[in-house]
Design an enzyme around this catalytic site. Structure first.
Site, PDB file in Angstrom:
ATOM      1  N   GLU A 164       7.693  20.507  17.345  1.00 16.25           N
ATOM      2  CA  GLU A 164       6.667  20.704  16.284  1.00 16.25           C
ATOM      3  C   GLU A 164       5.423  20.577  16.678  1.00 16.25           C
ATOM      4  O   GLU A 164       5.686  18.838  15.977  1.00 16.25           O
ATOM      5  CB  GLU A 164       7.035  21.828  15.213  1.00 16.25           C
ATOM      6  CG  GLU A 164       6.135  22.328  14.737  1.00 16.25           C
ATOM      7  CD  GLU A 164       5.440  23.305  15.580  1.00 16.25           C
ATOM      8  OE1 GLU A 164       6.209  24.432  15.423  1.00 16.25           O
ATOM      9  OE2 GLU A 164       4.581  23.638  15.913  1.00 16.25           O
ATOM     10  N   LYS A 223       7.744  13.853  21.637  1.00 17.69           N
ATOM     11  CA  LYS A 223       7.202  14.112  19.951  1.00 17.69           C
ATOM     12  C   LYS A 223       6.985  13.108  19.372  1.00 17.69           C
ATOM     13  O   LYS A 223       6.300  12.367  18.842  1.00 17.69           O
ATOM     14  CB  LYS A 223       9.041  15.180  19.168  1.00 17.69           C
ATOM     15  CG  LYS A 223       8.388  14.794  18.185  1.00 17.69           C
ATOM     16  CD  LYS A 223       7.217  16.834  17.627  1.00 17.69           C
ATOM     17  CE  LYS A 223       7.275  15.923  16.207  1.00 17.69           C
ATOM     18  NZ  LYS A 223       6.695  16.990  15.415  1.00 17.69           N
ATOM     19  N   CYS A 279       6.954  13.120   8.954  1.00 17.23           N
ATOM     20  CA  CYS A 279       7.219  12.721   9.807  1.00 17.23           C
ATOM     21  C   CYS A 279       6.103  11.159  10.357  1.00 17.23           C
ATOM     22  O   CYS A 279       7.758  10.523  11.645  1.00 17.23           O
ATOM     23  CB  CYS A 279       6.306  13.732  10.732  1.00 17.23           C
ATOM     24  SG  CYS A 279       6.814  15.192  11.292  1.00 17.23           S
TER      25      CYS A 279
END
Ligand code: UDX
Ligand code: ADP
Length: 471
Positions: A164, A223, A279
């Protein structure tokens, strides 16, 4: 396994799973989407009549949940049933940094992911496509595959990585109009077919050229790398902010001058009290752990410096407050505007506000907080957790946490304060009547703008002592 997908299950109803699935349900009306979670309260909140009570605040999210909920978007605690009826299962559970054992403070804790894989293995009643949505260390797909295989299931599983890239606060807009969608899958016939199934879902609203397909490991590593690059820009400009403060240069002017170079670009160069969020720190620590594990300490040290600089930036901000307030904040009222890690979200994970608050509490300041979206229980939980991490015992933690006061209105939070610190860049802070705030504060009145959002000249004319990040 090139199936036409009619039913999707998403395990994990958090900041990623909730908005992502709401948008898929909104764009693909022919697919039933069920979001499941072990946390019953979270599911109750997702199902609550009053949309203000949804557990995740994101601009535009309430409207799409209202539109699709009960039609093709469902929130449930019945994980087994959702697995049974779905052809595709997203794993969207949290993967925090480990707080114990090997890799403590560095590696991602995969216990929630592992539990999901075991549940899928036990409950599968047919072939399934399993999609990693959570940010995971490279080669996690391999572990998921091993667990699924060893569950003794007679069914086939294809594992895809679909990281994501949404940013909180703009999640719905990012999902509607992503720069890219990344899908990693195996280079086998079954793997390619599974990738196609997921490509077809996104292609409902995302132009094909923005859907990138790679092998699973490239996708997983992309990512981590994307977040490391983004965080690196912030630490770079924050490093420059410290130099600006010494030299009389202005960091916003420097950022705007270098951002005009199209090779550098102007986004993500806003100097601040430091980056937060679930994150950046976690993914970089993860990367550092992987590099050390694979025997490349030079590369690990390179990435780790981003975190060190961010820690330095947060503690530098706290020190600046204490130094400016004549080296003591004991018993002083310091008002915090903002607690969330950025504007337009109620998420507080790794928010710089928590670190600055704990620094000041340790010096016995009284902290009075106003944030438009964060609940008081969350603030107290955040502070107690960090104080305990820093080695304070239960009694002292409770004593220090008692110095926190949370408000639902901004002006009372600043009444008779010695200083106001801006920790989150909520737009509304710029619209306040700063003359009135000044009149009701103790003098000399200080503003520490940790986000450089206020009109400094105006505040100084009003009488404030103003400190911004980077001069
Ligand atoms: C990030 C990535 O942007 C996203 O692609 C990924 O999927 C998840 O991690 P998020 O953490 O939600 O998203 O928000 P982001 O906008 O990246 O901001 C992270 C932190 O950096 C915030 O604390 C923000 O205030 C800070 N920041 C951001 C700055 O200090 N300066 C900037 O210029 C940009
Ligand atoms: P993210 O930002 O990655 O979405 P969150 O913490 O907001 O992280 O959400 C993750 C969600 O996953 C939480 O609501 C948590 O309860 C849920 N979860 C964790 N493990 C499981 C599990 N084994 N089964 C179902 N839900 C889980």
């Amino acid at each position: 396994m090139n199936k036409k997908i009619s039913n999707i299950c998403c395990i994990g109803a958090g900041y990623v799973g909730g908005p992502t699935m709401a948008v898929i349900a909104h764009k693909c009306r022919n697919i039933n989407v069920t979001v499941v979670d072990i946390n019953e309260q979270r599911i109750r909140e997702w199902n609550s009549e009053n949309l203000e009570n949804l557990p995740v605040y994101e601009p535009g999210l309430n409207e799409i949940v209202q539109d699709r909920r009960g039609k093709n978007l469902f929130f449930s605690t019945d994980i087994a049933e959702a697995i049974h009826k779905s052809e595709m299962i997203f794993i969207s559970v949290n993967t925090p940094t480990k707080t114990y054992g090997i890799g403590k403070g560095m590696a991602a804790d995969l216990k929630f992911v592992e539990l999901c894989a075991r549940t899928i293995g036990d409950e599968a009643n047919g072939d399934k496509i399993v999609v990693e949505k959570s940010t995971l260390p490279v080669r996690t797909a391999e572990s998921i595959r091993t667990i699924l295989k060893s569950a003794g299931s007679k069914y086939e599983f294809e594992i895809l990585s679909n990281p994501e890239f949404l940013a909180e606060g703009t999640a719905v807009a990012d999902l509607y109009n992503p720069d890219r969608v990344l899908i990693g899958g195996d280079n086998t016939d079954a793997g390619k077919q599974a990738v196609d199934s997921l490509v077809n879902i996104y292609a409902t609203w995302v132009p094909r050229e923005r859907i990138i397909t790679t092998n699973v490991w490239s996708s997983e590593l992309s990512k981590l790398t994307a977040n490391a690059f983004l965080a690196q820009r912030i630490s770079s400009i924050n490093a420059v902010s410290a130099l600006c403060e010494k030299t009389g240069a202005n960091v916003d002017e420097v950022a705007s001058a270098i951002g005009a170079d199209s090779r550098i670009g102007k986004k993500f160069l806003k100097s601040s009290v430091g980056f937060g969020g679930s994150c950046f720190q976690k993914d970089i620590l993860n990367m550092v752990y992987l590099c050390r594990y694979f025997g490349i300490p030079e590369v690990a040290d390179y990435w780790e410096q981003i975190i060190k600089l961010n820690d330095y930036q947060k503690s530098r901000f706290s020190r600046q407050i204490i130094n400016s307030l004549f080296n003591t904040v004991s018993g002083k009222k310091i008002s915090f505007l903002g607690w969330a890690f950025k504007k337009d979200t109620n998420d507080t994970r790794e928010s710089p506000a928590i670190y600055v608050a704990c620094d000041l509490l340790t010096d016995r300041a009284e902290i009075h907080i106003y944030d438009p979206k964060v609940r008081a229980e969350q603030i107290s939980k955040d502070v107690k957790y960090l104080l305990e991490q820093r080695g304070f015992g239960k009694t002292e933690t409770d004593e220090l946490a008692a110095l926190l006061h949370v408000y639902t209105e901004p002006y009372p939070a600043m009444d008779k304060a010695h200083a106001v610190a801006v920790l989150t860049e909520w737009d509304e802070f710029c619209t306040y009547d700063w003359k009135k705030i000044y009149e009701n504060m103790k003098k000399p009145a200080f503003v520490f703008d940790g986000r450089n959002i206020l009109d400094r000249d105006y505040l100084e004319k009003t009488g404030f002592n103003v400190k911004c990040v980077g001069g």
